[in-house]
Structure formats: C-alpha cells, structure tokens
Design an enzyme around this catalytic site. Structure first.
Site, PDB file in Angstrom:
ATOM      1  N   HIS A  83      29.852  59.887  33.748  1.00 41.09           N
ATOM      2  CA  HIS A  83      29.598  58.186  33.492  1.00 41.09           C
ATOM      3  C   HIS A  83      27.892  58.622  33.923  1.00 41.09           C
ATOM      4  O   HIS A  83      27.082  59.982  34.451  1.00 41.09           O
ATOM      5  CB  HIS A  83      29.235  57.584  35.136  1.00 41.09           C
ATOM      6  CG  HIS A  83      28.641  55.714  34.637  1.00 41.09           C
ATOM      7  ND1 HIS A  83      27.524  55.464  34.529  1.00 41.09           N
ATOM      8  CD2 HIS A  83      28.799  54.736  34.614  1.00 41.09           C
ATOM      9  CE1 HIS A  83      27.139  54.811  35.018  1.00 41.09           C
ATOM     10  NE2 HIS A  83      28.498  53.886  34.872  1.00 41.09           N
ATOM     11  N   GLY A 176      16.559  64.185  41.957  1.00 42.06           N
ATOM     12  CA  GLY A 176      17.021  63.332  40.759  1.00 42.06           C
ATOM     13  C   GLY A 176      15.831  61.983  40.832  1.00 42.06           C
ATOM     14  O   GLY A 176      14.572  62.023  41.860  1.00 42.06           O
TER      15      GLY A 176
END
Length: 566
Positions: A83, A176
């Site tokens: 994903h 992130g």
C-alpha cells in the site's frame, strides 16, 4: 440535544507485528470516552486500519497518543508493503458522525496536525476538507512519491508539510510524515439483485455511479470508447453524485450485487441511492431484493431513510426512533440476506451500549419503575417522577397528533399533525433524559457529603462540592419545568384541532404536564433552600413560581377546551 460524535480512522504502517499494533491501540483505548470499534491488520499491505469514535476532544487526544506511539515504535526505514505510505501513521482522517459538521472536523484536524508536529515532532500535511491548499484536498498529492520522496519534498517550500516542516533528519527518517484530514462519512453498501448476471449488475452500477460509463462510437454498447483531444476516454456521468459502484456475483448468496461506496451521504443519502438503483434496475427488467451494509453507519442514515419512506406513504414521522429505524430496515431490505441488528451496525448505539455500565431508570418496566420508587431509598423521588409525568404529557399529545395524522378523511392534513408529533418526540426524549438526570443530581449531593472532612482544606473542598451539587440539583428540576411546560402547546393544539375522538387524551396530557411543572417546582424550592448564595436561590425560585403560575393558567384553558368537546 444531539451528542457530538467524531469517528477517527488512522492507518498505521504496521500490519504484521501484532505486539506493536496492540501497544498503539492500548494508547487509544486509555482515553476515557473513546470506543475502539475495529482493528484491521493486513499482511501484504503491512498496514493496519484502526477505527474509533467518541466526543471531539477525547478523539483528538486518542488520535494524538496513537500517532505519537506509532512514531516511537515503527521505523519507516524498515517498512515495506503493497500500500502507498509516507509515515508510521500514514493518514489520520476525522469524520463527523453526529452533532458536528465537516467544517468543524476540518478545524479539529488542523489543530491535531499542529499538535502532532509540535509535540511528537512528526511533520503533517492537511488533506481533504482540512487542506490549506486546494490541490492538497487530494491525498495522492500530499503523498506523491511516498516515503522515499520525503528528502526532496522537505527541501522544497512548495512541497513541504503544512506543520513541522524542517530539513530531512534522522527523526523524519524514522517517523516519516502524516496526512491529517477531515472527510465525510463513507458508507459501503451492496444492493442485492434477482439475477446472477454480473454484466447486468455492472450495467446498473454504470447507470448510477458518478463516473458513469465510457461514451462509445455510434452509441452502441460494444462500440469503441471515444476519446477527447487529450486522448482521455469521454465518460457519460451516472445519476448519483459522490458514489462509486461496480457489479459482481457473490457465491455465498448466489446473487449478483451492485456494490457501492457513498463517499458523501449529505450529497447522496442511502435512501436516495437505494431508490435510484431500484429505478435503474427496473429499467433493465431486474429487481432490487434487499440491501447489505458493509461496516458501520451513523444513526442519522437510518433515521433519514425511515422518515423518507414514511413521508412517501403520507405517514407521520413523529414516532419512536426504533419504529423509524424499523421502517428503514424493511423499506430497503436490510435484513434480506441475514438478520440486521442496528445495535451492532450503528456507531451511536455501539458507543451507547459500551458506556451503559449502570442500568437506567427509563429502561425499567412500568412495574419495576414504580417498585423502585416505592423503596426506602430517597431516589428516585419527586423530581424524577415529575420528569416522567412531563414525558407522559408530551407522549399523550404526540399520540393524538399521530392518530390525527392517520385519521380517515384527514389525509390532506397528515403533514400538519406529523410536525406536531415530531415536536412531541423531541420533547418526550428530553424529559426521559431528565428522569435519570434528576436521580443523578441527587447522587451527586450524596457523593459530596461523603467527601473527607478531617483538614480545613478537605472541609473547604467538601463544602464547595456540596454547594455545586446542590445548585445542579436545583437547576435540573427547573429544566424539567421548562421542558414540561412546552407540552402545553402540543396538548392545546391537539385539543383544538386534533382527532375529536381523542380530545380527552389531550386533556390528560395537559393534566400530566401541569403536575410535572408543579412537582418539579417543589424540588427547585427545597433544593434552593440549601444554597448559601441566596441571590441565586431567590432567582431560581422566582423563575419556578412564574412557570407554576403560567402552568395553572394553561392547564385550566386546555381543560375548558376539552370539556366543551366532550
């Protein structure tokens, strides 16, 4: 008043290590007032979708704790999955369920993103309704290039996050970035067809979905798709905005279905989509036999549907909530393939059942309520009974409205009486809430009296708590008086205009409303007498006396109208 509820569906970049997932969900669950509804890990995607719901501030706290914990436990340098992703918490959308708008959720999302960036040191993009830039309404724009593109994006002011922008460093390398947003509630629904043909199910799906179907040469279904000047396929839009749909065959049930995602239930409500799928299916010689809801839904979806189908029948919508929902279930065939239990499919009910750790008085039988009142415990007492009498007064007025709405020969007036019944249902619900609230107010006083009083500080705290609880115990019956007084409007209207065969019921409703106002007034006075703030006490008593005086007048006038018609 409708409870404010928000759903949050964070997607965490870990779908294989259940220990890490559990640590994250533990953080979410430790926030009081939040209900964890679903945890859906995926091995191939290496991603877990978590769903929880609660009041806005509780949801914001739980979301922050979950995102922070994910940033501590998930190292994006080691992450691989099918994903798209750009952070330990990839996306974190807020979704309005009830009592709150999408715009309000967008503001909450921005607040959450700012906190995550400042306190957890995780840069955040704001997307969909929370986006600061139009192009960032599209999540794909925020996530372009995924995690691997972050070094370049953080060095480019045009591509930098909305909050927490800084040069790429070890911290960002580990966590992130996260996209925080707000979107409307998405309903996944399948419409069951009396056919096994996937091709015909697809044809219906193309008829209705917003994207529609390709425009073909010669208008033939098998003609070559037409292109525009940019080489893009020209599409003929479907009839339903904010929907995506395909057709498929389900082996388990042996039928074809139109599978649909409704991405904005304010634009296309469930019942509107159902009727349109039925219409398009009928045009192709096919019937919709029922509807299957996948996942959860907000209560308003079923309430709006039930009222829609009642109005199509020229029937009153001022009936109990459970009855409205049952109309929705039967009208759309939600129980076609398997039993449909609203307590397991409606978000508000799931949260309500999770929080109902103590039995409510309103859940008792009539006999049980009377027996509970008769016991030697001081609660439930007069204030609680007054609230219940007010609820019965409103209920009787509502009953006459519903009987009038369905009276033979009065079909042209159904909407007039339905409006009165709607008002009555709202009022009855408020007063039923006050039944338990009055007992809760008394319990607060008892808890305050039970506080320690050994030191001067403890004595001062106890005294302050007693006064606060006493003030609340005075305000609750005053609220009961105000709500019960509103029942006179309904009872008067029904005595004057309603079904003459039920005029006596309107009269009894007025009697019950007067008893409720006077009874609650006695509670205002006895509790106000214990307030040390005499100015506040006198003000509350004066307000109560004014309501009592008006209630006596209202009841006398309504009974006079009733007597004239007997």
């Amino acid at each position: 008043m409708q409870k404010r509820l928000v759903e949050c569906v964070p997607n965490f970049s870990e779908g294989r290590n259940m220990g890490i997932i559990k640590e994250i969900t533990n953080e979410i669950e430790r926030v009081k007032g939040v209900r964890l509804l679903d945890v859906d890990p995926g091995d191939a995607t290496n991603r877990t979708v978590v769903t929880f719901v609660g009041e806005p501030e509780a949801v914001l706290e739980a979301a922050f704790l979950g995102v922070k914990k994910a940033g501590q436990l998930i190292d994006m340098r080691q992450h691989h999955g099918a994903h798209p992703r750009m952070g330990a918490t990839d996306v974190c959308p807020l979704i309005p369920v009830s009592g709150i708008t999408l715009e309000e959720c967008a503001e909450l999302a921005r607040k959450l993103a700012k906190r995550i960036a400042e306190e957890a040191k995780i840069p955040c993009y704001c997307y969909e309704a929370a986006a600061f830039k139009p192009e960032r309404q599209n999540l794909a724009v925020c996530r372009a290039g995924e995690y691997e593109a972050l070094p370049e994006k953080l060095s480019n002011p045009e591509k930098a996050p909305d909050f927490g922008a800084r040069p790429y460093d070890e911290g960002v390398a580990r966590t992130g970035c996260t996209a925080v947003g707000a979107r409307d509630f998405l309903i996944a629904v399948n419409y069951n067809l009396n056919t096994t043909s996937t091709r015909r199910a697809n044809a219906i799906a193309f008829d209705v979905r917003e994207k529609g179907r390709p425009k073909r040469e010669g208008g033939s279904p098998v003609g070559k798709p037409m292109k525009d000047e940019n080489g893009e396929t020209i599409m003929i839009p479907g009839t339903l905005k904010a929907t995506k749909a395909i057709g498929w065959f389900i082996d388990e049930y042996g039928v074809a279905q139109v599978s649909m995602n409704i991405t904005n239930i304010n634009v296309t409500p469930l019942h509107v989509a159902f009727d349109e799928v039925c219409r398009c299916a009928q045009n192709r010689g096919i019937r919709v036999t029922g509807t299957e809801i996948v996942g959860l839904m907000p209560k308003r979806t079923l309430i709006d549907a039930g009222k829609y189908f009642l109005e199509k029948q020229n029937r009153s919508t001022g009936i109990p909530e459970n009855d409205i929902i049952n109309i929705a279930v039967k009208s759309m065939g939600l129980d076609d393939l398997k039993p449909f239990n609203p307590r397991e499919k409606v978000i508000e009910y799931l949260l309500e059942d999770a929080n109902n750790t103590t039995k409510k008085l309103v859940d008792l039988t009539v006999k049980g309520f009377a027996e509970e009142t008769s016991r030697e415990s001081p609660a439930p007492g007069g204030g609680t009974i007054s609230a219940y009498m007010g609820a019965l007064g409103a209920a009787l007025g509502t009953m006459v409205a519903n009987l009038s709405s369905h009276k033979a020969g009065w079909d042209a007036r159904w909407n007039e009486f339905s409006a009165w019944a709607d008002k009555g249902q709202v009022l009855m619900t408020e007063l039923l809430h006050l039944v338990d609230e009055d007992t809760e107010a008394f319990n607060r006083i008892m808890e305050a009296f039970g506080m320690p009083k050994k030191t001067d500080e403890e004595k001062a705290a106890r005294s302050a708590a007693i006064q606060a609880a006493t003030l609340y115990a005075t305000q609750v019956p005053l609220q009961t008086m105000k709500a019960s007084f509103k029942a006179f409007d309904i009872c008067r209207a029904m005595a004057e205009e309603g079904n003459p065969n039920s005029v006596s019921d309107a009269g009894v409703g007025a009697l019950a409303a007067r008893a409720a106002v006077l009874g609650a007034g006695l509670n205002v006075k006895i509790n106000a007498g214990s307030l040390t703030d005499k100015a506040t006490a006198e003000k509350l008593i004066a307000e109560a006396n004014e309501l009592i005086e008006k209630a006596n007048v209202e009841e006398a006038e309504i009974i006079k109208i009733v007597e004239s018609k007997l």
